[in-house]
Write a protein that holds these residues in place. Structure first.
Motif, PDB file in Angstrom:
ATOM      1  N   VAL A   1      -2.560   0.431   3.362  1.00  0.00           N
ATOM      2  CA  VAL A   1      -2.891   1.763   2.863  1.00  0.00           C
ATOM      3  C   VAL A   1      -3.012   2.747   4.023  1.00  0.00           C
ATOM      4  O   VAL A   1      -2.478   3.863   3.968  1.00  0.00           O
ATOM      5  CB  VAL A   1      -4.186   1.727   2.031  1.00  0.00           C
ATOM      6  CG1 VAL A   1      -4.632   3.144   1.668  1.00  0.00           C
ATOM      7  CG2 VAL A   1      -3.974   0.920   0.758  1.00  0.00           C
TER       8      VAL A   1
ATOM      9  N   GLN B   1      -3.311   0.480  -3.541  1.00  0.00           N
ATOM     10  CA  GLN B   1      -3.113  -0.826  -2.911  1.00  0.00           C
ATOM     11  C   GLN B   1      -2.829  -1.893  -3.961  1.00  0.00           C
ATOM     12  O   GLN B   1      -3.225  -1.782  -5.101  1.00  0.00           O
ATOM     13  CB  GLN B   1      -4.345  -1.231  -2.113  1.00  0.00           C
ATOM     14  CG  GLN B   1      -5.623  -1.388  -2.924  1.00  0.00           C
ATOM     15  CD  GLN B   1      -6.822  -1.719  -2.069  1.00  0.00           C
ATOM     16  OE1 GLN B   1      -6.712  -1.888  -0.857  1.00  0.00           O
ATOM     17  NE2 GLN B   1      -7.995  -1.817  -2.700  1.00  0.00           N
TER      18      GLN B   1
ATOM     19  N   CYS C   1      -9.435   4.621  -3.045  1.00  0.00           N
ATOM     20  CA  CYS C   1      -8.282   3.749  -3.179  1.00  0.00           C
ATOM     21  C   CYS C   1      -8.239   3.160  -4.588  1.00  0.00           C
ATOM     22  O   CYS C   1      -9.275   2.746  -5.124  1.00  0.00           O
ATOM     23  CB  CYS C   1      -8.363   2.632  -2.133  1.00  0.00           C
ATOM     24  SG  CYS C   1      -6.768   1.968  -1.664  1.00  0.00           S
TER      25      CYS C   1
ATOM     26  N   GLY D   1       0.801  -1.215   0.000  1.00  0.00           N
ATOM     27  CA  GLY D   1       0.000   0.000   0.000  1.00  0.00           C
ATOM     28  C   GLY D   1       0.830   1.259   0.000  1.00  0.00           C
ATOM     29  O   GLY D   1       1.979   1.280   0.427  1.00  0.00           O
TER      30      GLY D   1
END
Length: 335
Positions: free
Chosen positions: A135, A334, A309, A37
């Motif tokens: 992350v 990620q 994300c 991440g």
């Protein structure tokens, strides 16, 4: 090993998926980390866009978190399976700032973390906060530590203080959570009423839309009954500094950490001097400060605000989203 690189000429469109040799096994004092991440920062965008020059084929991203796969001889701080997170200045372990600029910053002077694995000195990482995924952990490296240092380390923030934050990006949302954790009262600016509403939900006590109120520094000053705020986390630079000085109290502290409005401009020196303001330039922090920040996160329960994300292969799309300015908090990557 899969990596993302930035070609020439520099542009978001020049980000490509490439193959590099596997880094192998760690030597003495090193660890091998499977990266999972990262999060985006203005600094990363500046490298990708060519605003900050770097080598062709540079692997971007200053933030990185992942799992320790193997450790070299002499490493006792980490064991296989540990979740670790990178340090922005891997050579600045403790103490006062050191010379060197960004020549050893991942994703800038050296290759960053947009890749499947790295082998680096163990001192280039710290433990990640407990319970954080990769992350979330990566969000502390640049934005989180910057906010922590600005308010807690150098600002000496204490309960009852007042804080002004500019915008709702990664540093400001971290600073909002840290300030509320420490018992401070917080004002925050944005050009979006929707973002201000979300900031209220995170605990902001006073909000001001700077597009609707051009003299937002005075609005914040009035909110404090003319006293001014104790701390300003100034991410704008020359285009916002005058208003920040207007909003801060006599003898207050302004952490200058961003250049979103440019790198050159007029400074109202008379106002700065007459208010006896402490104006301090800050660029992230050292490894010891990051370890202290992680301990605070372990005991607080707060987590980073993540807007969205993206998969690593869609890194260009992540940067386009960042460049649009529509995000609230951090943008994660990620894999």
């Amino acid at each position: 090993m899969k990596v993302m690189t930035v070609g020439s000429p520099r542009a978001i469109e020049a980000i490509t998926l490439a193959e590099r040799l596997d880094p192998g096994e760690p030597g003495a004092g090193e660890i091998r980390v499977a990266m999972h991440g990262s999060s985006l920062n203005f600094h990363d965008l500046a490298v990708v866009d060519g605003y900050i020059p770097s080598e062709d084929g540079r692997i971007p991203l200053a933030d990185g978190a992942g799992t320790v796969e193997s450790v070299g001889a002499g490493v006792t701080e980490f064991v296989v399976g540990d979740m670790v997170v990178s340090c922005f200045f891997p050579d600045w372990q403790d103490g006062e700032p050191v010379a060197g600029g960004f020549r050893r910053v991942p994703g800038d002077g050296i290759d960053g973390f947009a890749r499947e694995a790295v082998v680096l000195p163990a001192t280039a990482f710290t433990h990640a906060p407990r319970g954080y995924d990769a992350v979330e952990a990566a969000c502390i490296t640049t934005a989180g530590l910057t906010a922590w240092r600005a308010l807690v380390v150098d600002g000496q923030l204490k309960a009852g203080d007042t804080v002004l934050l500019l915008g709702t990006g990664g540093v400001s949302t971290w600073a909002l959570q840290i300030a509320k954790l420490m018992g401070a009262t917080v004002a925050i600016t944005s050009s979006s009423d929707e973002k201000l509403k979300r900031a209220k939900g995170l605990g902001a006590d006073f909000t001001v839309n700077y597009r609707q109120e051009e003299n937002w520094g005075k609005a914040v000053l009035n909110w404090t009954a003319g006293q001014g705020v104790d701390h300003v986390v100034e991410v704008g630079g020359p285009g916002t500094l005058a208003q920040s000085i207007k909003a801060v109290r006599f003898g207050g502290h302004i952490s200058l950490i961003g250049v979103l409005t440019g790198t050159m401009g007029e400074v109202p020196t008379a106002a700065l001097m007459s208010k006896q303001v402490r104006l301090q330039g800050i660029t992230v922090g050292n490894r010891r400060q990051q370890q202290d920040f992680v301990r605070a996160l372990n005991s607080s329960g707060i987590r980073p605000v993540i807007d969205s994300c993206f998969p690593l292969e869609q890194l260009a799309d992540a940067f386009k989203h960042e460049a649009s300015g529509s995000h609230f908090g951090k943008i994660g990557v990620q894999w």
